[in-house]
Design a protein around this motif. Structure first.
Motif, PDB file in Angstrom:
ATOM      1  N   PHE A 312       0.730   5.585   1.486  1.00  0.00           N
ATOM      2  CA  PHE A 312      -0.176   6.277   2.369  1.00  0.00           C
ATOM      3  C   PHE A 312      -0.398   6.967   3.568  1.00  0.00           C
ATOM      4  CE2 PHE A 312      -4.600   7.529   4.186  1.00  0.00           C
ATOM      5  CZ  PHE A 312      -4.989   9.079   2.551  1.00  0.00           C
ATOM      6  N   ASP A 313      -0.079   6.025   4.683  1.00  0.00           N
ATOM      7  CA  ASP A 313       0.097   6.688   5.747  1.00  0.00           C
ATOM      8  C   ASP A 313       1.540   7.690   5.786  1.00  0.00           C
ATOM      9  OD1 ASP A 313      -2.051   5.477   6.075  1.00  0.00           O
ATOM     10  OD2 ASP A 313      -1.119   3.328   7.550  1.00  0.00           O
ATOM     11  N   TYR A 314       2.404   7.300   5.012  1.00  0.00           N
ATOM     12  CA  TYR A 314       3.697   7.989   5.261  1.00  0.00           C
ATOM     13  C   TYR A 314       3.749   9.439   4.584  1.00  0.00           C
ATOM     14  CZ  TYR A 314       8.467   9.327   3.939  1.00  0.00           C
ATOM     15  OH  TYR A 314       9.151   9.351   3.854  1.00  0.00           O
ATOM     16  N   LEU A 315       2.886   9.884   3.699  1.00  0.00           N
ATOM     17  CA  LEU A 315       2.556   9.987   2.581  1.00  0.00           C
ATOM     18  C   LEU A 315       1.541  11.727   2.973  1.00  0.00           C
ATOM     19  CD1 LEU A 315       2.631   9.507  -0.981  1.00  0.00           C
ATOM     20  CD2 LEU A 315       4.881  10.310   0.255  1.00  0.00           C
ATOM     21  N   SER A 316       0.602  11.136   4.232  1.00  0.00           N
ATOM     22  CA  SER A 316      -0.136  11.589   4.660  1.00  0.00           C
ATOM     23  C   SER A 316       0.542  12.409   6.371  1.00  0.00           C
ATOM     24  CB  SER A 316      -1.460  10.860   5.232  1.00  0.00           C
ATOM     25  OG  SER A 316      -2.177  10.035   3.655  1.00  0.00           O
ATOM     26  N   THR A 317       1.281  11.469   6.355  1.00  0.00           N
ATOM     27  CA  THR A 317       1.722  11.869   8.117  1.00  0.00           C
ATOM     28  C   THR A 317       3.173  11.821   8.526  1.00  0.00           C
ATOM     29  OG1 THR A 317       2.632  10.024   8.382  1.00  0.00           O
ATOM     30  CG2 THR A 317      -0.331  10.322   9.252  1.00  0.00           C
ATOM     31  N   GLY A 318       3.713  12.033   7.959  1.00  0.00           N
ATOM     32  CA  GLY A 318       4.976  11.698   7.274  1.00  0.00           C
ATOM     33  C   GLY A 318       6.323  11.298   8.180  1.00  0.00           C
ATOM     34  N   LEU A 319       5.149  10.011   8.563  1.00  0.00           N
ATOM     35  CA  LEU A 319       5.880   9.005   9.911  1.00  0.00           C
ATOM     36  C   LEU A 319       6.722   8.372   9.128  1.00  0.00           C
ATOM     37  CD1 LEU A 319       3.572   9.309  13.221  1.00  0.00           C
ATOM     38  CD2 LEU A 319       5.944  10.635  12.642  1.00  0.00           C
ATOM     39  N   GLN A 320       7.886   7.344   9.481  1.00  0.00           N
ATOM     40  CA  GLN A 320       8.070   6.452   8.499  1.00  0.00           C
ATOM     41  C   GLN A 320       7.725   4.974   9.015  1.00  0.00           C
ATOM     42  OE1 GLN A 320      10.845   5.857   6.883  1.00  0.00           O
ATOM     43  NE2 GLN A 320      11.739   8.016   6.554  1.00  0.00           N
ATOM     44  N   PRO A 321       7.753   3.828   8.141  1.00  0.00           N
ATOM     45  CA  PRO A 321       6.849   2.570   8.695  1.00  0.00           C
ATOM     46  C   PRO A 321       7.516   2.574  10.344  1.00  0.00           C
ATOM     47  CG  PRO A 321       7.052   2.581   6.361  1.00  0.00           C
ATOM     48  CD  PRO A 321       7.932   4.212   7.225  1.00  0.00           C
ATOM     49  N   GLU A 322       6.955   1.589   9.847  1.00  0.00           N
ATOM     50  CA  GLU A 322       7.609   1.045  12.277  1.00  0.00           C
ATOM     51  C   GLU A 322       8.692   0.186  11.847  1.00  0.00           C
ATOM     52  OE1 GLU A 322       4.231  -0.771  14.566  1.00  0.00           O
ATOM     53  OE2 GLU A 322       3.215   1.510  14.599  1.00  0.00           O
ATOM     54  N   LYS A 323       8.683  -0.780  10.194  1.00  0.00           N
ATOM     55  CA  LYS A 323       9.760  -1.452  10.579  1.00  0.00           C
ATOM     56  C   LYS A 323      10.188  -1.871   8.938  1.00  0.00           C
ATOM     57  CE  LYS A 323       6.349  -5.385  10.410  1.00  0.00           C
ATOM     58  NZ  LYS A 323       5.913  -6.590  11.686  1.00  0.00           N
TER      59      LYS A 323
END
Length: 338
Positions: A312-323
């Motif tokens: 959800f965070d990736y699709l909402s913000t475009g940022l990769q998971p931290e690891k």
């Protein structure tokens, strides 16, 4: 705090291009997209939380969850984590589709295609360790459908991240427990779920590597597969004990623990030292009855909830998971701390 304008200036592109990359809207040249993502990461770009929530609600995201369904009660706990997170994400107009699949590349492949046809934007998957599944994950990634694996992983694929235990380390831990809980020459029978599931094979590899390096008094006589099925586990464990009457220890790397322990008791083998995984009710009961010495747990609800949050965070913000790897704790349970 970095802004979309700053990222656009450093990348030499328009703010619209940056927005499309960070919010997965439209097509952008892969090299340009990679550059924008890297600049955003280095600048520690964080979108406005209120804006992110509004954007997520407008996107009406649809996430898929595809887990194994082989009668292993452990996954009941994973599904609890999925349900809890799905209820939270519903507030953002995010829908979570749930599906189950057997230990089969063809069955999983069919289920993946069915979820894709339903229009999922991202997927949480317990992958069958087969090149055909890896290729499907790669195709999903190429088509803008990120995949996060949970509980078990798959190598040589373009999955976004993995949530679960460090299987090899768990296997090493099991070998250490076996050394502590046995005396003298120890002959082990290994009961596993499937040779096509990475977490099962890596638990065996970690176990065998550690006993080979440190515990020469422990030797593995045979390994059998039970497909995580209690009835199959009962029959095959009973046959294993008849074939190798010298076995005095069992190592269960997956499901089918209850059936396998029933077989040991039916054979009159109360002397066998047993190590298993997961704290499902039947395993906890067998520990209390001193049938199982110890079990290694792996935070199932985290394996259900965290992958959905990461997607959800990736699709909402475009940022990769931290690891890339989100390892759960190696949690050892015995009768005294169930």
């Amino acid at each position: 705090m970095a802004t979309i304008r700053e990222i656009a200036e450093l990348a030499g592109v328009s703010r619209g291009t940056v927005d499309r990359v960070l919010n997965h809207r439209g097509s952008v040249n892969p090299a340009t997209a990679a550059l924008i993502s890297e600049i955003a990461r280095k600048l520690d770009y964080r979108p406005n939380r209120a804006g992110m929530a509004l954007a997520a609600q407008r996107k009406n995201l649809k996430l898929g969850v595809l887990l194994f369904d082989a009668g292993n009660r452990y996954f009941e706990e994973v599904w609890k984590g999925v349900e809890q997170k799905a209820a939270e994400l519903a507030c953002y107009n995010c829908t979570v589709l749930r599906e189950k699949t057997a230990f089969s590349a063809s069955a999983q492949s069919d289920a993946l295609l069915a979820l894709k046809e339903q229009g999922i934007d991202g997927l949480v998957l317990t992958p069958f360790n087969d090149p055909a599944i890896a290729r499907q994950i790669d195709r999903f990634s190429e088509e803008g459908i990120p995949v996060i694996t949970t509980n078990t992983d798959i190598r040589n694929s373009r999955r976004l991240a993995f949530v679960g235990s460090d299987f090899y380390r768990c296997g090493q831990t099991a070998a250490g427990l076996m050394r502590l809980m046995t005396f003298g020459e120890t002959s082990v029978g290994i009961i596993t779920g499937s040779s096509q599931v990475l977490c099962h094979t890596d638990r065996i590899r970690g176990f065998c590597d550690n006993i080979a390096a440190r515990y020469p008094q422990i030797r593995v006589l045979d390994t059998i597969e039970n497909s995580d099925d209690e009835f199959e586990s009962y029959e095959k464990t009973l046959a294993l004990l008849k074939r190798y009457p010298q076995i005095n220890a069992l190592y269960f790397t997956a499901g089918g623990v209850y059936g396998g322990c029933r077989a040991a008791l039916a054979a009159g083998r109360n002397d066998i030292r047993i190590i298993a995984y997961d704290n499902v009710p039947t395993t906890a009961d067998l520990i209390r009855r001193d049938v199982i010495c110890a079990t290694i747990c792996q935070q199932p609800e985290v394996q259900g909830s965290l992958p959905l949050q990461l997607l959800f965070d990736y699709l909402s913000t475009g940022l990769q998971p931290e690891k890339e790897f989100y390892y759960t704790a190696v949690d050892i349970r015995i009768r005294e701390n169930l």
